[in-house]
Scaffold this motif. Structure first.
Motif, PDB file in Angstrom:
ATOM      1  N   UNK A 109       0.789  -1.466   0.319  1.00  0.00           N
ATOM      2  CA  UNK A 109      -0.235  -0.405  -0.378  1.00  0.00           C
ATOM      3  C   UNK A 109       1.015   1.193   0.198  1.00  0.00           C
ATOM      4  N   UNK A 110       1.951   1.413   0.496  1.00  0.00           N
ATOM      5  CA  UNK A 110       3.120   2.307   0.764  1.00  0.00           C
ATOM      6  C   UNK A 110       3.732   2.529  -0.408  1.00  0.00           C
ATOM      7  N   UNK A 111       4.040   1.010  -1.276  1.00  0.00           N
ATOM      8  CA  UNK A 111       4.134   1.964  -2.449  1.00  0.00           C
ATOM      9  C   UNK A 111       3.981   1.945  -3.692  1.00  0.00           C
ATOM     10  N   UNK A 112       2.137   2.124  -3.370  1.00  0.00           N
ATOM     11  CA  UNK A 112       1.887   2.103  -4.483  1.00  0.00           C
ATOM     12  C   UNK A 112       1.046   1.265  -5.193  1.00  0.00           C
ATOM     13  N   UNK A 113       1.576  -0.044  -4.624  1.00  0.00           N
ATOM     14  CA  UNK A 113       0.039  -1.036  -5.566  1.00  0.00           C
ATOM     15  C   UNK A 113      -0.544  -1.668  -4.269  1.00  0.00           C
TER      16      UNK A 113
END
Length: 346
Positions: free
Chosen positions: A226-230
């Motif tokens: 989630x933090x990595x954009x996925x």
């Protein structure tokens, strides 16, 4: 009197045999309570929240109400489930990252999505590690910890070729490193976390429920999908033979999954009750706290979502990852277009 007793016993035996026969026929989908024949849909399941919507359908008899019968088979993970589809042992099911190898190696179809995870996949380290003291190096991903200096040369434990591996490479990318800049060691999730706690590694990539153990133990989460954009997606998958021969049944099943998803999203506490019973029935021990946390991290995909949602984006991204890692031959790239069939969700 003896004659009457014989007649009574004979009638009792006949009644018992008739009752047993009706129950067995119903369980196999050959007949319902009204004695009408029902077509069978063979559904592959796993003892995870991925299969919770199917359990909801079964427990509430929604399959029978909609004119078919689910015949379920339980698998421990996605790998044996993939092998079973090659042997034509199931029609439809749900899985996560393993769907990519199923598509590549067994011509499996991706026909829908069950849920997307908002959390539950991450890389952890101990608070004393230097990487735990560096946050926000990449302003586009402010919650990500670590930088080149604190992470380069680190030993990271994870099961290679899994969603945890994928998450780790995404994290390394965001802090300017590549796989060859660290030492990745293949290890199953639970053992990896135990080794991290015993100072046998710098980091471990974890999934649920071990993910929650690390959170409760005050480990530092360096990054998650989630933090990595996925966002991690669990997909509805199908045997290509069933897509051709059981379209109507599969459509009913996909519709019911989305109906069950809406009910699960509506009341996560009630869903947790069902999940606890589901796990117990399949011999899996997990705390209610962990189950509730697992459900809270997930958004189950409902019917309305498909107005603006494209099927298979995560599968394609994950497929590219496997190809880059050399685990899938590059010549199979086209399968991640041809094996995605949106007819059942659109």
């Amino acid at each position: 009197m003896k004659h009457i007793k014989k007649i009574t016993i004979t009638l009792l035996v006949v009644l018992l045999l008739t009752a047993c026969g009706t129950k067995n026929a119903d369980n196999k989908g050959e007949a319902n309570n009204d004695g009408k024949d029902l077509p069978v849909l063979r559904v592959a399941m796993m003892p995870f929240i991925t299969s919770l919507p199917t359990e909801y359908i079964i427990e509430n008899g929604l399959d029978v109400k909609n004119g078919f019968k689910i015949e379920s088979t339980m698998f421990s993970t996605g790998a044996p489930m993939n092998e079973a589809v090659a042997a034509d042992l199931w029609d439809v099911g749900a899985m996560g990252a393993a769907a990519v190898t199923g598509v590549a190696n067994y011509d499996m179809m991706i026909i829908g999505e069950v849920l997307e995870s908002l959390d539950g996949l991450g890389i952890f380290t101990k608070p004393a590690h230097p990487a735990a003291k560096v946050k926000g190096l990449n302003p586009s991903f402010p919650n990500v910890y670590g930088d080149k200096e604190s992470v380069k040369g680190s030993t990271i434990l994870l099961p290679i070729g899994t969603a945890q591996h994928f998450t780790t490479l995404k994290w390394l990318e965001k802090i300017g490193l590549k796989q060859e800049d660290v030492n990745i060691v293949n290890m199953e999730t639970v053992q990896a976390y135990q080794a991290l706690k015993a100072d046998q590694a710098d980091m471990a990539a974890l999934n649920v429920p071990t993910f929650f153990d690390a959170v409760n133990d005050d480990m530092v989460q360096l990054g998650n999908l989630a933090d990595l954009g996925t966002r991690y997606v669990d997909m509805i998958v199908a045997n290509p033979k069933a897509v051709e021969g059981k379209q109507e049944l599969i459509q009913k099943y996909v519709n019911l999954v989305m109906e069950a998803n809406a009910e699960i999203n509506k009341d996560k506490e009630k869903a947790a009750d069902l999940m606890m019973e589901f796990l117990k029935k399949n011999g899996v021990e997990q705390s209610r706290e962990s189950v509730v946390g697992d459900l809270e991290r997930a958004n189950f995909i409902e019917k309305d979502a498909w107005k603006d949602r494209d099927l298979g984006l995560f599968a394609k991204e994950l497929g590219e990852f496997y190809i880059a890692q050399g685990q899938i031959d590059a010549s199979l790239t086209e399968k991640f277009e041809t094996s995605i069939d949106s007819q059942f969700v659109k």
